[in-house]
Design a protein around this motif. Structure first.
Motif, PDB file in Angstrom:
ATOM      1  N   TRP A 159       0.841  -1.210   0.000  1.00  0.00           N
ATOM      2  CA  TRP A 159       0.000   0.000   0.000  1.00  0.00           C
ATOM      3  C   TRP A 159       0.874   1.258   0.000  1.00  0.00           C
ATOM      4  O   TRP A 159       0.591   2.218  -0.719  1.00  0.00           O
ATOM      5  N   VAL A 188       2.437   1.655  -3.539  1.00  0.00           N
ATOM      6  CA  VAL A 188       1.437   2.121  -4.512  1.00  0.00           C
ATOM      7  C   VAL A 188       1.139   3.604  -4.317  1.00  0.00           C
ATOM      8  O   VAL A 188       0.893   4.337  -5.288  1.00  0.00           O
ATOM      9  N   ASN A 189       1.196   4.055  -3.075  1.00  0.00           N
ATOM     10  CA  ASN A 189       0.878   5.461  -2.781  1.00  0.00           C
ATOM     11  C   ASN A 189       2.103   6.373  -2.836  1.00  0.00           C
ATOM     12  O   ASN A 189       2.048   7.515  -2.367  1.00  0.00           O
ATOM     13  N   TYR A 224       5.294   6.211  -1.519  1.00  0.00           N
ATOM     14  CA  TYR A 224       6.257   6.398  -0.435  1.00  0.00           C
ATOM     15  C   TYR A 224       7.620   5.842  -0.863  1.00  0.00           C
ATOM     16  O   TYR A 224       7.703   4.758  -1.459  1.00  0.00           O
ATOM     17  N   THR A 229      -0.033   6.540   9.619  1.00  0.00           N
ATOM     18  CA  THR A 229      -0.187   6.072   8.240  1.00  0.00           C
ATOM     19  C   THR A 229      -0.768   4.667   8.206  1.00  0.00           C
ATOM     20  O   THR A 229      -1.607   4.334   7.361  1.00  0.00           O
ATOM     21  N   PHE A 262      -4.187   3.300   6.511  1.00  0.00           N
ATOM     22  CA  PHE A 262      -4.234   2.109   5.657  1.00  0.00           C
ATOM     23  C   PHE A 262      -5.346   1.165   6.097  1.00  0.00           C
ATOM     24  O   PHE A 262      -6.053   0.566   5.282  1.00  0.00           O
ATOM     25  N   LYS A 283       6.603  10.500  -4.829  1.00  0.00           N
ATOM     26  CA  LYS A 283       5.689  11.105  -3.864  1.00  0.00           C
ATOM     27  C   LYS A 283       4.813  12.160  -4.529  1.00  0.00           C
ATOM     28  O   LYS A 283       3.640  12.328  -4.192  1.00  0.00           O
ATOM     29  N   ASN A 316       4.512  12.179  -7.871  1.00  0.00           N
ATOM     30  CA  ASN A 316       4.098  11.555  -9.133  1.00  0.00           C
ATOM     31  C   ASN A 316       4.364  12.482 -10.308  1.00  0.00           C
ATOM     32  O   ASN A 316       3.532  12.649 -11.211  1.00  0.00           O
TER      33      ASN A 316
END
Length: 279
Positions: free
Chosen positions: A11, A14-15, A17, A72, A76, A158, A160
């Protein structure tokens, strides 16, 4: 690593980090889950008890790192539990090096300490002039460095998005020298984070009373730009800060430079006379 932690790690990735952030978060969340004895029955009381436990072990800055990691993790999980407010951290004036001090490293210390000084000089010069982070240097490809335009680009997960960085003619020359000697294999500098850490560890004794780290290079660039009168908004873009507040901290920490400017004015009789004549 449990299945729950593996899912959390995925997770985080994908986000957007960074790998170092993911590793730190996973380590701290594993410690937290061990304290509450599993992840199925976390309540506010257990959460509070954990922070009371680590409050006596760590400094505020470290506790805040745990707070960010656990907060965090709760996000999640879709949990409505609230982590404590951030602990007040003791502010420390960060170390910097001047461009003159860096050139002394180039002329004397680096050739003495390293068998391949051209590579070390190219890496450190780019870090100092561009403000790139250690992870960004390791992820850099030569195809993303334009030696003619004196600029390059690096992808920041971070945000993108691509961040454009700049460097000067001297850096360009040093990059050309190094690139001619060693072909690209792993990345632009054929180095990982451990290799960069090793460089800084070898150079630490070159500065008495200063803790030379990769981030010192980035901080030194920001300080020089600020001292030379560059607009804070421009510095934000050069460093790639998402929030202007990240850039504003450089206006608060450079006490030594501020005192030098003050004494320069106070101890300069000619300037005092000019100011009096203007009146």
């Amino acid at each position: 690593m449990t299945e729950e932690i593996i899912k959390f790690s995925q997770w985080l990735e994908v986000n957007g980090y960074a790998q170092s952030t993911r590793q730190g978060y996973i380590h701290r969340v594993e410690d937290f889950l061990s304290f509450v004895q599993g992840d199925g029955n976390i309540d506010q009381e257990k959460l509070q008890g954990y922070f009371l436990e680590i409050k006596n072990k760590f400094k505020s800055k470290t506790i805040n790192c745990y707070r960010d990691a656990i907060g965090t993790y709760l996000k999640f999980k879709g949990s409505e539990l609230k982590v404590p407010k951030r602990f007040k951290e003791e502010k420390r004036i960060q170390d910097t090096i001047t461009f003159e001090e860096f050139e002394h490293l180039v002329d004397w210390d680096i050739p003495e300490k390293f068998q391949f000084p051209e590579k070390i000089i190219a890496i450190l010069d780019l870090m100092l002039k561009s403000g790139l982070r250690k992870s960004e240097v390791c992820g850099l490809k030569r195809e993303n460095i334009d030696l003619q335009k004196l600029q390059g680009k690096v992808f920041r997960p971070k945000c993108n998005d691509w961040h454009i960085f700049f460097f000067d003619d001297k850096t360009c020359y040093r990059l050309k020298v190094y690139f001619f000697i060693e072909p690209e294999e792993k990345n632009a500098f054929n180095i990982g984070r451990g290799g960069i850490n090793h460089i800084f560890a070898r150079l630490k004794d070159c500065f008495s009373g200063k803790n030379l780290t990769p981030h010192v290079m980035r901080h030194s660039l920001a300080t020089k730009l600020l001292e030379d009168g560059v607009n804070l908004r421009y510095i934000q873009e050069i460093l790639g800060h998402e929030n202007i507040s990240s850039t504003e901290r450089y206006t608060k920490v450079n006490i030594q430079s501020l005192q030098e400017k003050y004494l320069e004015v106070m101890n300069n009789p000619k300037k005092k006379e000019k100011d009096k004549d203007k009146k």
